[in-house]
Enzyme design. Structure first.
Site, PDB file in Angstrom:
ATOM      1  N   TRP A  21       0.697  -1.032  -0.080  1.00  0.00           N
ATOM      2  CA  TRP A  21      -0.066   0.117   0.050  1.00  0.00           C
ATOM      3  C   TRP A  21       0.823   1.117  -0.090  1.00  0.00           C
ATOM      4  O   TRP A  21       0.625   2.215  -0.985  1.00  0.00           O
ATOM      5  CB  TRP A  21      -0.855  -0.198   1.284  1.00  0.00           C
ATOM      6  N   TYR A  57      -3.886   1.267  -4.855  1.00  0.00           N
ATOM      7  CA  TYR A  57      -2.841   1.772  -4.004  1.00  0.00           C
ATOM      8  C   TYR A  57      -1.887   2.679  -5.141  1.00  0.00           C
ATOM      9  O   TYR A  57      -1.043   2.037  -5.773  1.00  0.00           O
ATOM     10  CB  TYR A  57      -1.969   0.972  -3.591  1.00  0.00           C
ATOM     11  N   GLY A 298       3.367  -3.394   5.819  1.00  0.00           N
ATOM     12  CA  GLY A 298       4.003  -2.581   5.021  1.00  0.00           C
ATOM     13  C   GLY A 298       5.529  -2.108   5.027  1.00  0.00           C
ATOM     14  O   GLY A 298       5.828  -2.150   6.193  1.00  0.00           O
ATOM     15  N   ALA A 299       6.262  -1.712   3.927  1.00  0.00           N
ATOM     16  CA  ALA A 299       7.422  -1.439   4.102  1.00  0.00           C
ATOM     17  C   ALA A 299       7.861  -0.475   2.907  1.00  0.00           C
ATOM     18  O   ALA A 299       7.362  -0.775   1.764  1.00  0.00           O
ATOM     19  CB  ALA A 299       8.605  -2.445   4.194  1.00  0.00           C
ATOM     20  N   ARG A 300       8.596   0.551   3.125  1.00  0.00           N
ATOM     21  CA  ARG A 300       9.048   1.482   2.266  1.00  0.00           C
ATOM     22  C   ARG A 300      10.660   1.582   1.864  1.00  0.00           C
ATOM     23  O   ARG A 300      11.065   2.136   1.065  1.00  0.00           O
ATOM     24  CB  ARG A 300       8.500   2.855   2.239  1.00  0.00           C
ATOM     25  N   GLN A 304      13.405  -1.625   6.617  1.00  0.00           N
ATOM     26  CA  GLN A 304      12.080  -1.906   7.266  1.00  0.00           C
ATOM     27  C   GLN A 304      11.330  -3.159   6.457  1.00  0.00           C
ATOM     28  O   GLN A 304      11.073  -4.005   7.343  1.00  0.00           O
ATOM     29  CB  GLN A 304      10.745  -1.017   6.707  1.00  0.00           C
TER      30      GLN A 304
END
Length: 334
Positions: A21, A57, A298-300, A304
């Protein structure tokens, strides 16, 4: 890494799933595409090879980024996406209003009609440059379309070899039962449902999770860290930019942040025992709950993604899960 079967389907996932997302940019205050690609690849390298995305998304952006990241690695991944939220068609039931990059209104509709579902699948396959989707899911119920019509269309997509299994998201037990019954007519199982669940949001324990356990349907829960609130990194002084949806979310009020940080302090010793972060503890607590197959996180950034993967291997005993639950047995204000 250990995997778990998603209900009676042919799909297996790790206890932690990469949530795409945030990399779509929408709601989260923008995104760095190159870094997002590295985050997905770091997740795969760390053993979390299941990826959950959706057309909504970033209005297709997340799917395109996922496709870039999977170039040459498609066979290593369990790929999940969704249908049912349209920003490009006024059909269906109005859901909410967004804005495009030029600040023009962008009405979003729930549309699970057969024609829309088939069109969305074709577009997702093209965006991600893949031949088949492992799990195709309804994003939200559509009150303007009968569940049976949607399931019939999705069954046809599976039978055509464009998807391997069917799931839903945000469905009530009554809708879950109707979806399951219609798919059974086609000789297919309902693989999974995707509800919201965390230490701070446990409503599905009363109805959805018992239903899933009774009918052998997987539960892939989302927001196990409550959009970062359970990481221990959101101090009371932090200010979110206006293009970050959390800036308007009452869950992130000063009062709520203070209570959550106090609860995290109560279980800090468990973090030390397991050599984990509060975020990893919150995620692991979710995938230890009866009926929960996996938690979407989630991870960006690659860092992470690697940290999230470590939560999949964390093992808690029943006394520890009960103690964690007790520390967070309060309702958020607002």
């Amino acid at each position: 890494m250990q995997t778990r079967r998603l209900g009676n389907s042919p799909i297996f996932v790790e206890p932690v799933i990469f949530g795409a997302w945030a990399i779509g940019g929408w709601y989260w205050g923008g995104t760095d595409d190159a870094r997002s690609v590295r985050a997905i690849q770091a997740s795969i390298d760390a053993g979390v090879t299941s990826i959950d995305t959706a057309p909504m998304y970033g209005c297709g952006h997340s799917e395109r980024i996922v496709g870039r990241a999977l170039d040459g690695r498609r066979d290593q991944v369990t790929l999940m996406t969704k249908v049912g939220l349209r920003w490009d068609d006024p059909g269906g039931a109005h859901f909410f209003d967004d804005w495009d990059d030029d600040a023009n209104p962008l009405p979003v509709h729930r549309n699970l009609s057969a024609g829309s579902v088939r069109l969305e699948v074709e577009r997702s396959l093209k965006r991600m440059n893949v031949d088949v989707i492992d799990l195709i899911q309804c994003h939200w119920p559509d009150p303007s379309t009968e569940v049976e019509e949607t399931m019939d269309a999705l069954a046809g997509i599976v039978q055509a070899g464009k998807a391997r299994a069917i799931g839903v998201s945000n469905f009530s037990p009554a809708l879950l039962e109707r979806a399951r019954a219609e798919l059974a007519r086609h000789g297919l199982p309902l693989a999974s449902t995707q509800p919201r669940y965390s230490l701070l949001n446990r409503a599905i324990e009363d109805d959805v999770l018992p239903w899933c356990r009774s009918h052998d349907v997987g539960a892939i829960v989302y927001s196990p860290m409550e959009q970062g609130l359970l990481t221990g990194k959101v101090g009371v002084e932090r200010v979110f930019p206006t293009d970050d949806g959390r800036s308007q979310d009452p869950a992130f009020s000063t009062e709520n942040r203070t209570r959550v940080l106090a609860a995290i302090a109560e279980v800090r010793d468990l973090c030390a025992t397991h050599a984990c972060t509060p975020a990893q503890l919150a995620v692991a607590w979710c995938h230890h709950q009866p009926g929960v197959t996996a938690a979407i996180v989630g991870a960006r950034t690659p860092e992470q993604a690697t940290e999230n993967a470590q939560a999949a291997t964390l093992r808690l005993d029943p006394g520890q899960t009960s103690r964690i639950a007790a520390a967070f047995s309060f309702r958020l204000a607002g």
